[in-house]
Design a protein around this motif. Structure first.
Motif, short mmCIF file in Angstrom:
data_model
loop_
_atom_site.label_atom_id
_atom_site.label_comp_id
_atom_site.label_asym_id
_atom_site.label_seq_id
_atom_site.Cartn_x
_atom_site.Cartn_y
_atom_site.Cartn_z
N VAL A 1 0.86 -1.18 0.00
CA VAL A 1 0.00 0.00 0.00
C VAL A 1 0.90 1.23 0.00
O VAL A 1 1.57 1.52 0.99
CB VAL A 1 -0.94 0.03 1.22
N ALA A 2 0.94 1.93 -1.13
CA ALA A 2 1.69 3.18 -1.24
C ALA A 2 0.73 4.33 -0.98
O ALA A 2 -0.41 4.31 -1.44
CB ALA A 2 2.31 3.30 -2.63
N TYR A 3 1.21 5.34 -0.26
CA TYR A 3 0.31 6.46 0.02
C TYR A 3 1.04 7.79 0.03
O TYR A 3 0.59 8.76 0.66
CB TYR A 3 -0.45 6.24 1.33
N ALA B 1 1.81 4.28 -12.35
CA ALA B 1 2.10 3.36 -13.45
C ALA B 1 2.80 2.10 -12.96
O ALA B 1 2.49 0.98 -13.38
CB ALA B 1 2.96 4.07 -14.50
N ARG B 2 3.76 2.29 -12.05
CA ARG B 2 4.50 1.14 -11.53
C ARG B 2 3.57 0.21 -10.73
O ARG B 2 3.61 -1.01 -10.87
CB ARG B 2 5.64 1.64 -10.65
N LEU B 3 2.72 0.80 -9.88
CA LEU B 3 1.81 -0.01 -9.08
C LEU B 3 0.82 -0.77 -9.96
O LEU B 3 0.50 -1.93 -9.70
CB LEU B 3 1.05 0.88 -8.09
N LEU B 4 0.34 -0.11 -11.00
CA LEU B 4 -0.60 -0.77 -11.92
C LEU B 4 0.07 -1.95 -12.61
O LEU B 4 -0.54 -3.03 -12.74
CB LEU B 4 -1.10 0.24 -12.95
N TRP B 5 1.31 -1.78 -13.01
CA TRP B 5 2.04 -2.87 -13.66
C TRP B 5 2.20 -4.04 -12.71
O TRP B 5 1.95 -5.20 -13.08
CB TRP B 5 3.40 -2.36 -14.14
N TRP B 6 2.59 -3.76 -11.48
CA TRP B 6 2.75 -4.83 -10.50
C TRP B 6 1.41 -5.52 -10.21
O TRP B 6 1.36 -6.74 -10.04
CB TRP B 6 3.33 -4.27 -9.20
N GLN B 7 0.36 -4.73 -10.16
CA GLN B 7 -0.96 -5.30 -9.88
C GLN B 7 -1.39 -6.27 -10.97
O GLN B 7 -2.09 -7.26 -10.71
CB GLN B 7 -1.98 -4.15 -9.74
N LEU C 1 0.64 -8.10 -12.88
CA LEU C 1 1.52 -9.26 -13.02
C LEU C 1 0.94 -10.47 -12.27
O LEU C 1 0.38 -10.32 -11.19
CB LEU C 1 2.91 -8.95 -12.46
N PRO C 2 1.08 -11.68 -12.84
CA PRO C 2 0.58 -12.89 -12.16
C PRO C 2 1.55 -13.39 -11.10
O PRO C 2 2.11 -14.49 -11.21
CB PRO C 2 0.44 -13.88 -13.32
N ASN C 3 1.79 -12.57 -10.06
CA ASN C 3 2.83 -12.92 -9.08
C ASN C 3 2.27 -13.14 -7.67
O ASN C 3 3.03 -13.17 -6.72
CB ASN C 3 3.91 -11.83 -9.06
N ARG C 4 0.94 -13.22 -7.56
CA ARG C 4 0.29 -13.47 -6.27
C ARG C 4 0.55 -12.37 -5.25
O ARG C 4 0.48 -12.60 -4.05
CB ARG C 4 0.71 -14.83 -5.70
N ARG C 5 0.87 -11.17 -5.73
CA ARG C 5 1.06 -10.03 -4.86
C ARG C 5 0.24 -8.86 -5.39
O ARG C 5 0.06 -8.73 -6.59
CB ARG C 5 2.53 -9.64 -4.76
N ARG C 6 -0.25 -8.03 -4.47
CA ARG C 6 -1.08 -6.89 -4.87
C ARG C 6 -0.36 -5.57 -4.58
O ARG C 6 0.46 -5.51 -3.66
CB ARG C 6 -2.42 -6.91 -4.13
N ALA C 7 -0.68 -4.55 -5.36
CA ALA C 7 -0.09 -3.23 -5.16
C ALA C 7 -1.17 -2.18 -5.37
O ALA C 7 -1.86 -2.18 -6.39
CB ALA C 7 1.07 -3.01 -6.14
N HIS C 8 -1.32 -1.28 -4.38
CA HIS C 8 -2.37 -0.27 -4.44
C HIS C 8 -1.81 1.09 -4.04
O HIS C 8 -0.86 1.18 -3.26
CB HIS C 8 -3.52 -0.60 -3.48
#
Length: 339
Positions: free
Chosen positions: A234-236, A257-263, A265-272
């Motif tokens: 969670v970036a804020y 843009a970076r968070l959306l890309w990570w979100q 990716l099929p890596n079982r991790r979330r980024a918001h």
């Protein structure tokens, strides 16, 4: 008309360049309430605003002040008169650094009796932010482990306490001089000047279940890599770029843009990216959620399960000194202005 005192941010100035102003404030209109401000906070938002770096700040000059606690002294047409004399809290984004403000009554949240106004103030934006990131965005559970950057700061210290109250193990970055304060909050301190990934991996070899990052910049990559499978970043904020020249929107857009890309990716991790104002287009739902979440935080504070971290109290006229102290990174908690 009410004669008020307010602090004006005239442009991109040093903290001592703030201007004290007095003017007449019109009475509360329909659906509004006049609030006598008892405490208003000095947050990272104001630090960015004075540099012209806050993402959607208004043009200069304006009155800063992201949140406040005060007492209703007048109600406008259509507002329950029983609200008069009640202590309330509100998020304002701007305008809070004043002796009195006129606000929409629907934006006011009751403050429990017995809470000191300055202490309650530390839980408004900080409490809502911490509660929503922890429980609505990351959805942490008892027994999990999280990493909180800036654990001795306003949001960070509240986040640590809320997580501990939920049975979550907390690692918190801070400078070495603030380690004891971080331990007192219930977190294991991590020296942000050292090898943060190495220190975290030594305690949580498989990674952590959530990372709360207000720093942004290149370090956000380490935050994401420290997540365990199923974890959430969670970036804020983008505190690392606050002194950079150029377009203030660019660092935020790069982070998005970076968070959306990570979100994706099929890596079982979330980024918001957490934005406290998200969802305001549905105003009724936004207000209901804000009241529910801040009410939960206030309830914990009233029961003594959450300790206010008031770094210092300054009179409104000394807002410049208060801002300097908040920017010094030498305090734990939040600096508060007391009109």
């Amino acid at each position: 008309m009410t004669t008020i005192t307010e602090i004006v941010l005239p442009g991109r100035v040093e903290p001592r360049g703030l201007v004290l102003n007095r003017r007449e404030l019109p009475p509360a209109g329909a659906g509004q309430a006049l609030v006598a401000v008892e405490a208003t906070g000095v947050s990272f938002a104001e630090q960015q605003m004075r540099r012209g770096k806050y993402f959607d700040q208004p043009p200069f000059p304006f009155v800063p002040g992201y949140d406040l606690v005060g007492t209703v002294v007048e109600t406008g047409e259509g507002v329950d008169e029983a609200l008069r004399g009640r202590r309330v809290a509100a998020m304002t984004k701007i305008g809070g650094w004043s002796s009195h403000v006129v606000l929409d009554a629907g934006d006011l949240v009751p403050v429990p009796d017995g809470l000191d106004p300055a202490e309650a103030e530390t839980f408004v934006v900080n409490g809502i932010t911490a509660w929503q990131m922890l429980h609505r965005t990351a959805k942490v559970r008892a027994g999990q482990t999280i990493l909180v950057h800036g654990a001795n700061g306003g949001v960070g210290s509240t986040l640590v306490q809320l997580a501990r109250a939920a049975g979550v193990r907390v690692l918190g970055t801070a400078s070495a001089r603030n380690f004891e304060a971080v331990r007192a909050l219930g977190a294991l301190p991590v020296d942000y000047r050292g090898d943060v990934p190495g220190q975290v991996r030594a305690v949580a070899p498989g990674g952590v279940d959530a990372v709360f990052d207000h720093v942004g910049g290149p370090g956000i990559v380490d935050s994401f890599r420290l997540l365990a499978p199923g974890g959430t970043l969670v970036a804020y904020g983008t505190a690392s770029t606050k002194d950079h020249e150029g377009n203030s929107r660019l660092p935020v857009l790069k982070l998005f843009a970076r968070l959306l890309w990570w979100q994706l990716l099929p890596n079982r991790r979330r980024a918001h990216f957490y934005n406290i104002w998200a969802g305001k287009r549905n105003l009724a739902r936004f207000r209901a959620r804000l009241a529910e979440d801040l009410g939960a935080v206030f309830a914990l504070a009233a029961r003594g399960e959450l300790r206010a971290q008031v770094a210092a109290r300054f009179p409104l006229a000394e807002a410049g000194k208060a801002l300097e102290l908040a920017e010094s990174h030498t305090v734990t908690g939040k600096v508060v202005l007391v009109p």
